[in-house]
Scaffold this active site. Structure first.
Site, PDB file in Angstrom:
ATOM      1  N   ASP A   1       0.757  -1.247   0.002  1.00  0.00           N
ATOM      2  CA  ASP A   1      -0.017  -0.057   0.041  1.00  0.00           C
ATOM      3  C   ASP A   1       0.959   1.229   0.076  1.00  0.00           C
ATOM      4  O   ASP A   1       2.237   1.065   0.269  1.00  0.00           O
ATOM      5  CB  ASP A   1      -0.877  -0.010   1.316  1.00  0.00           C
ATOM      6  CG  ASP A   1      -1.765   1.047   1.262  1.00  0.00           C
ATOM      7  OD1 ASP A   1      -2.396   1.503   0.466  1.00  0.00           O
ATOM      8  OD2 ASP A   1      -1.876   1.766   2.390  1.00  0.00           O
TER       9      ASP A   1
ATOM     10  N   ASP B   1      -1.693  -0.475   5.913  1.00  0.00           N
ATOM     11  CA  ASP B   1      -1.906   0.105   7.217  1.00  0.00           C
ATOM     12  C   ASP B   1      -3.395   0.015   7.636  1.00  0.00           C
ATOM     13  O   ASP B   1      -3.741   0.375   8.779  1.00  0.00           O
ATOM     14  CB  ASP B   1      -1.297   1.558   7.432  1.00  0.00           C
ATOM     15  CG  ASP B   1      -2.227   2.510   6.771  1.00  0.00           C
ATOM     16  OD1 ASP B   1      -2.649   2.140   5.380  1.00  0.00           O
ATOM     17  OD2 ASP B   1      -2.631   3.384   7.076  1.00  0.00           O
TER      18      ASP B   1
ATOM     19  N   ASP C   1      -0.334   5.108   0.858  1.00  0.00           N
ATOM     20  CA  ASP C   1      -0.554   6.059   1.897  1.00  0.00           C
ATOM     21  C   ASP C   1      -0.398   5.394   3.436  1.00  0.00           C
ATOM     22  O   ASP C   1      -1.482   4.243   3.481  1.00  0.00           O
ATOM     23  CB  ASP C   1      -1.892   6.756   1.789  1.00  0.00           C
ATOM     24  CG  ASP C   1      -1.890   7.654   0.636  1.00  0.00           C
ATOM     25  OD1 ASP C   1      -1.225   8.770   0.350  1.00  0.00           O
ATOM     26  OD2 ASP C   1      -2.464   7.227  -0.644  1.00  0.00           O
TER      27      ASP C   1
END
Length: 232
Positions: free
Chosen positions: A17, A177, A19
């Protein structure tokens, strides 16, 4: 839960991922959303509220910030302004999280591993950010939220990447995240790794990852020696 000593020595693909995982872009996203709200004559939102909207792509971020009463036309105008503003300000405050550059440098030296990025952020701005940070060349593929008909947690993007990397789902790791990333890994049949930093929404009871990392450099050791670790 995957046992690291069983799953990690066989890993051939790492999908990250963007961001909240590789880059800390939180402030620039928040400032861009509030600039959009001002442009449309709306009140600004607290950063904690906006943070909770991040992770499912720019259209969803804008729509949630504008609220359920916003018309489709308002959402479209807001999205266009947000994307234009964010493109101009995407590197004002954005930086790599500690250990990310070191981890990617080391992981890219392991010939059995192929790396890619799968984000719900638009692909063009994602590539430009990675280029600005000197990381784009580390990845065999970079795909964004507008690269496919669907976004994460739908597995289409992951499956496309794995075909390109010629890796089986069970030999792939998705590092993110948020619960969106964990769901994407589950929907693909891959190993779910979550970082303990970042700003994505993550209900760890409902969507537990297989492994949690304090720093991305922890992943290097796991892939190098298969040492055991335990979810937190």
């Amino acid at each position: 839960m995957f046992m690291v000593q069983l799953g990690f020595p066989n890993v051939r693909a790492l999908i990250f991922d963007l961001d909240g995982t590789l880059i800390d872009s939180k402030l620039d996203l928040i400032l861009s959303v509030n600039a959009m709200l001002r442009q449309l004559g709306r009140e600004e939102l607290h950063e904690d509220i906006i943070s909770g909207y991040i992770g499912r792509g720019a259209p969803t971020l804008v729509a949630k910030a504008l609220g359920p009463q916003a018309t489709q036309e308002e959402c479209q105008r807001g999205l266009e302004y947000f994307l234009t503003y964010y493109e101009a300000h995407k590197m004002d405050n954005t930086c790599l999280y500690p250990g990310v550059r070191e981890a990617l440098d080391q992981l890219s030296q392991q010939p059995q591993l192929a790396m890619a990025v799968l984000t719900n952020k638009p692909v063009r701005v994602s590539v430009r950010i990675l280029e600005a940070l000197g990381l784009a060349q580390k990845f065999r593929a970079i795909y964004g939220g507008n690269s496919f008909e669907t976004k994460k947690p739908d597995p289409e993007g992951m499956r496309t990447i794995l075909r390109e990397l010629e890796a089986a789902p069970e030999r792939a790791v998705l590092v993110g995240d948020s619960e969106v990333d964990v769901q994407t890994a589950r929907n693909t049949g891959s190993i779910a790794v979550a970082v303990n930093y970042g700003f994505g929404v993550h209900d760890r009871t409902a969507y537990p990852a297989d492994i949690y990392l304090d720093r991305l450099t922890d992943l290097v050791a796991l892939l190098s020696n298969g040492a055991d670790t335990h979810p937190k």
